[in-house]
Scaffold this active site. Structure first.
Site, PDB file in Angstrom:
ATOM      1  N   SER A   1       0.823  -1.258  -0.055  1.00 41.10           N
ATOM      2  CA  SER A   1       0.024  -0.062   0.068  1.00 41.10           C
ATOM      3  C   SER A   1       0.971   1.288  -0.024  1.00 41.10           C
ATOM      4  O   SER A   1       1.714   1.585  -1.014  1.00 41.10           O
ATOM      5  CB  SER A   1      -1.024  -0.054   1.320  1.00 41.10           C
ATOM      6  OG  SER A   1      -1.700   1.064   1.200  1.00 41.10           O
TER       7      SER A   1
ATOM      8  N   ASP B   1      -8.092  -2.869  -7.488  1.00 43.98           N
ATOM      9  CA  ASP B   1      -7.635  -2.668  -6.123  1.00 43.98           C
ATOM     10  C   ASP B   1      -8.631  -2.147  -5.423  1.00 43.98           C
ATOM     11  O   ASP B   1      -9.061  -1.061  -5.706  1.00 43.98           O
ATOM     12  CB  ASP B   1      -6.278  -1.779  -6.073  1.00 43.98           C
ATOM     13  CG  ASP B   1      -5.885  -1.397  -4.697  1.00 43.98           C
ATOM     14  OD1 ASP B   1      -6.179  -0.744  -3.882  1.00 43.98           O
ATOM     15  OD2 ASP B   1      -4.674  -2.038  -4.398  1.00 43.98           O
TER      16      ASP B   1
ATOM     17  N   HIS C   1      -6.543  -5.691  -1.634  1.00 45.76           N
ATOM     18  CA  HIS C   1      -5.728  -4.748  -1.468  1.00 45.76           C
ATOM     19  C   HIS C   1      -4.481  -5.342  -0.493  1.00 45.76           C
ATOM     20  O   HIS C   1      -4.787  -5.656   0.682  1.00 45.76           O
ATOM     21  CB  HIS C   1      -6.039  -3.452  -0.926  1.00 45.76           C
ATOM     22  CG  HIS C   1      -5.273  -2.205  -0.607  1.00 45.76           C
ATOM     23  ND1 HIS C   1      -4.446  -1.697  -1.681  1.00 45.76           N
ATOM     24  CD2 HIS C   1      -4.803  -1.777   0.507  1.00 45.76           C
ATOM     25  CE1 HIS C   1      -3.908  -0.696  -1.228  1.00 45.76           C
ATOM     26  NE2 HIS C   1      -3.947  -0.806   0.406  1.00 45.76           N
TER      27      HIS C   1
END
Length: 423
Positions: A191, A289, A357
């Protein structure tokens, strides 16, 4: 009496057999996932960087930066894997002050022990290529992907935007612990940490021996400079605020910013920075995502009446128009990676069609019997094949809903509501 005892014994035996059958069926049903969940968790303690103040390296609230190190062994004793922790960003004083009072901005509020799983696991059957490496998790407490360098003070409040210094302090702390003699190294992240991998990849190589094999991996860090559903540049303006507030601009790639003089903050986006990265790079990302779906493509500001809420919670509930928008987003992501896909000889890709994610730190998605696959290859196999140059690895999945191996990790209704309130 004897007859009664025999009947009781028979009943007990039948019950035991039934229980054994039930346990067997349960194990067969949950397959290896239950076995993995029963695995003893690897907990790794926190190390504070005591010399950080000498470099001016502090978390948002002034606390010391930190990392978790689990030593390698055997053939991996001189190999290093560094994993940037993720956790979003803050783009104004109010949100950064709030962040400074949480685990996202202070090591005072962080867990002092971290579970190492997936790419950080020390189990050869769960992490076949990196299990015996030195593995490090860099804790995230600055709010700008380890890239800022500024201080805010107004007499009552004090905030340290020292992400770049935190990165430097942790590296300098690790060099005498063996990183300085590394034979192989992989800089990775998830991330906002995956974005940090893009931002620091070239710099990482400068700390290591010239003959070391150094490569970088971003997991869910390829954040797109994409218009939202109302055609506003929500993410671009957000990034501009982060870069300006936290003094990130001077730490972005100079070649990139020189080529983007009108909008140097765009070099915070991987799609613009990528072509200036000379170190071998691997991009692991979902084409759908969920963070980007919820905050870049359909932020709450673009959907005030919640028309997309059902679609956000369950892709199967998306109407044809919404699905078409999602397919366009996927197409834009693949186009943004087009030159890298076509011309990068040392680069790798794994772009699947799962609503997820971050997929490298979770055992289920990294490497297990039912992990997501593209062309029958797990994420761990794809990354390992690329790092060790066993074969070319540039895997792009077919569009949703074709992939039946996906673990669609959609936030719960409650989490989504909280998410929408906070953005």
């Amino acid at each position: 009496m004897l007859k009664l005892k025999r009947e009781r014994m028979a009943t007990t035996t039948m019950n035991a057999n039934a229980l054994l059958v039930a346990i067997t069926l349960a194990l067969l049903t949950c397959s290896t996932r239950c076995i993995y969940s029963a695995e003893r968790r690897l907990l790794v303690s926190m190390t504070l960087v005591r010399n950080a103040p000498a470099l001016g390296a502090f978390c948002l609230d002034g606390s010391l930066p930190a990392y978790h190190l689990h030593r390698g062994f055997g053939a991996g004793a001189r190999n290093w894997l560094l994993q940037f922790e993720g956790g979003g960003w803050c783009n104004d004083i109010e949100s950064c002050l709030e962040r400074a009072k949480s685990r996202r901005g202070s090591t005072r509020y962080m867990t002092k022990w971290e579970v190492f799983s997936g790419i950080l696991s020390n189990n050869a059957s769960l992490n076949p290529d990196f299990y015996n490496w030195n593995r490090v998790k860099l804790r995230y407490c600055d709010g700008a992907s380890f890239a800022g360098d500024a201080v805010f003070k107004n007499g009552t409040s004090l905030l340290y935007f020292r992400g770049q210094k935190i990165w430097e302090a942790i590296i300098l702390d690790l060099l005498p612990k063996g990183l300085g003699q590394a034979r192989k190294a992989l800089l990775s992240g998830c991330s906002a940490g995956g974005l940090a991998s893009f931002l620091h990849c070239n710099n990482f190589t400068k700390y290591l021996p010239s003959n070391a094999s150094v490569k970088c991996l971003s997991d869910a860090g390829f954040f797109l400079d994409e218009r939202d559903i109302t055609l506003n540049h929500t993410m671009r303006y957000f990034v501009k605020d982060v870069v300006s507030l936290q003094g990130v601009g001077k730490n972005l790639d100079e070649n990139c910013t020189a080529s983007s003089l009108d909008f140097p903050e765009l070099c915070f986006f991987p799609q613009y920075a990528l072509k200036f990265i000379t170190t071998p790079f691997f991009i692991l990302n979902s084409a759908y995502d969920v963070y980007q779906f919820h905050h870049i493509l359909v932020p709450s500001s673009a959907d005030p009446h919640g028309h997309w809420n059902r679609c956000k919670l369950n892709p199967a509930a998306c109407n044809p128009e919404q699905l078409n928008t999602l397919q366009e987003f996927r197409r834009d992501m693949i186009v943004a990676m087009g030159l890298f896909y076509k011309y990068s000889r040392r680069g790798g890709l794994f772009i699947n069609s799962c609503f997820a994610h971050c997929q490298s730190e979770s055992q289920d998605t990294w490497f297990s019997a039912d992990s997501p696959r593209v062309h029958n290859k797990t994420i761990a196999e794809a990354v390992g094949d690329w790092y060790f140059s066993r074969r070319i690895t540039k895997e792009i999945d077919c569009p949703y809903p074709c992939d039946t191996t996906c673990h669609n990790l959609i936030p719960s209704t409650q989490a989504l509501v909280q998410d929408l309130r906070s953005h």
